[in-house]
Design an enzyme around this catalytic site. Structure first.
Site, PDB file in Angstrom:
ATOM      1  N   GLU A 119      37.225 -43.467  -3.069  1.00 12.32           N
ATOM      2  CA  GLU A 119      38.246 -44.005  -2.162  1.00 12.32           C
ATOM      3  C   GLU A 119      39.486 -43.110  -2.166  1.00 12.32           C
ATOM      4  O   GLU A 119      40.626 -43.554  -2.271  1.00 12.32           O
ATOM      5  CB  GLU A 119      38.617 -45.442  -2.530  1.00 12.32           C
ATOM      6  N   HIS A 242      45.862 -66.167  -7.514  1.00 12.58           N
ATOM      7  CA  HIS A 242      45.801 -65.158  -8.558  1.00 12.58           C
ATOM      8  C   HIS A 242      46.289 -65.768  -9.863  1.00 12.58           C
ATOM      9  O   HIS A 242      47.104 -66.689  -9.884  1.00 12.58           O
ATOM     10  CB  HIS A 242      46.672 -63.963  -8.169  1.00 12.58           C
TER      11      HIS A 242
END
Length: 380
Positions: A119, A242
């Site tokens: 990436e 989260h």
């Protein structure tokens, strides 16, 4: 002689994007993979490894409550260096833009071990946004031997910065390989918190956790979601929280108790992929979700002012809306009720991959050692 490759990762997003490459290494007769995890996201990391059947050979266990970026860097360097000296890999493979990915690449560089960056080439206009991710990936570029760029745009960014084009392979993004393999399966939800979400209501899936969203931007997002829950009583809003208390302390007071808002614990990868497939649209500040959701034809509203993944915006699968509550409310409402607006985003071609990124990546790594030929670059 087998090529000894060491994939290193520590967060859930890294694990997801590395999993197809690890599988391709394991399936190849050319490689001897030695997976090392750094261990920041312990529970979520284990979930992903279990989903893809990965058993790490080493665990640096760098996690410490409240640790800063400097601690992540120093712990990774200190604990990875003796592992590298012991295993002596031919190549180290890191993914993305985390601080531990940069530190792992730096540890390998110090020992003159070639670094492969999965990436590679994502860029925003300023090194400060997103922080510290943009800085991490720019720094990694300078010490990388092979850049696995997900798109032609990412390759162009690298070439513009003076990177030798011969060291860049355009692979597509491995997140598409991973996501399609799970989302197209028929496994049931594992989390009881998702019981009943398939009751026929349109689902808006929301994620927000990034560092630059902490504080006022996240409060604005929470206010917008509260307003939407009142305006759209027939829509179910699902927000996996989260684990960070800075995230929970904003969303819980604003949204708990609303009848059409479901706050859940972090979801396993199977559950998140299936929930995405069921959703009408996705609202997120996540980088990976900007890539994953369009592979299933889901429009993405991005809670950021800029993105290192502009291809989705250009293609029309994603739209930058920031965290202004009025913009969030108006854009979500349009995608819920205006079929022409929805179709324009849902039917756009995903610019991020075709499910064969890992195959291209492993071929490019083998070509570094003159053991195979590269495959043709990914193009949309």
């Amino acid at each position: 002689m087998l090529i000894k490759a060491m994939p290193i990762y520590g967060t859930r997003p890294e694990a997801i994007k590395m999993a197809p490459i690890v599988a391709a290494f394991q399936d190849s007769p050319l490689f001897d993979p030695h997976v090392v995890v750094t261990g920041q996201h312990r529970e979520m990391l284990t979930q992903v490894n279990d989903t893809f059947g990965i058993v790490p050979a080493g665990d640096l266990d760098i996690f410490s409550h409240g640790q800063g970026l400097e601690a992540v860097t120093s712990r990774t360097l200190d604990r990875l260096t003796p592992v590298l000296k012991d295993v002596r890999p031919d190549v180290v493979v890191v993914q993305g833009d985390t601080t531990s990915a940069f530190a792992a690449g730096l540890a390998a560089f110090y020992l003159k071990i070639p670094v492969v960056h999965v990436e590679a080439g994502l860029r925003t206009p300023t090194i400060w946004s997103p922080f510290p991710e943009e800085g991490n990936r720019r720094l990694l570029t300078r010490i990388t031997s092979l850049h696995l760029a997900p798109t032609q745009g990412s390759k162009a960014n690298l070439v513009h910065e003076g990177v030798d084009p011969s060291t860049i392979a355009v692979t597509g993004n491995t997140v598409i390989d991973a996501f399609l393999s799970v989302a197209q399966g028929d496994r049931a939800f594992e989390s009881p918190e998702l019981d009943g979400v398939d009751d026929g209501r349109p689902i808006v899936l929301v994620t927000s956790h990034r560092r630059e969203s902490w504080g006022d931007p996240m409060r604005r997002t929470a206010a917008a979601l509260r307003e939407l829950s009142i305006r759209e009583p027939g829509t179910l809003f699902v927000l996996p929280l989260h684990a960070n208390p800075l995230v929970r302390d904003i969303f819980r007071p604003a949204l708990e108790g609303l009848p059409n808002v479901r706050l859940t614990e972090p979801l396993g990868y199977n559950d998140f992929a299936r929930l995405t497939a069921m959703s009408r649209l996705v609202v997120t500040d996540s980088g990976g979700v900007q890539e994953e959701a369009p592979s299933l034809g889901k429009p993405v509203l991005v809670l950021r002012e800029d993105t290192e993944r502009p291809e989705a915006v250009t293609a029309g699968t994603a739209k930058l809306i920031g965290t202004d509550p009025e913009l969030i409310v108006s854009n979500v409402s349009a995608l819920l009720h205006d079929e022409s607006v929805y179709a324009a985003m849902a039917n756009a071609v995903n610019p991020y991959g075709d499910g064969k990124a890992a195959e291209r990546s492993v071929a490019a790594i083998a070509a570094m050692f003159d053991r195979a030929s590269r495959l043709p670059d990914f193009t949309v």
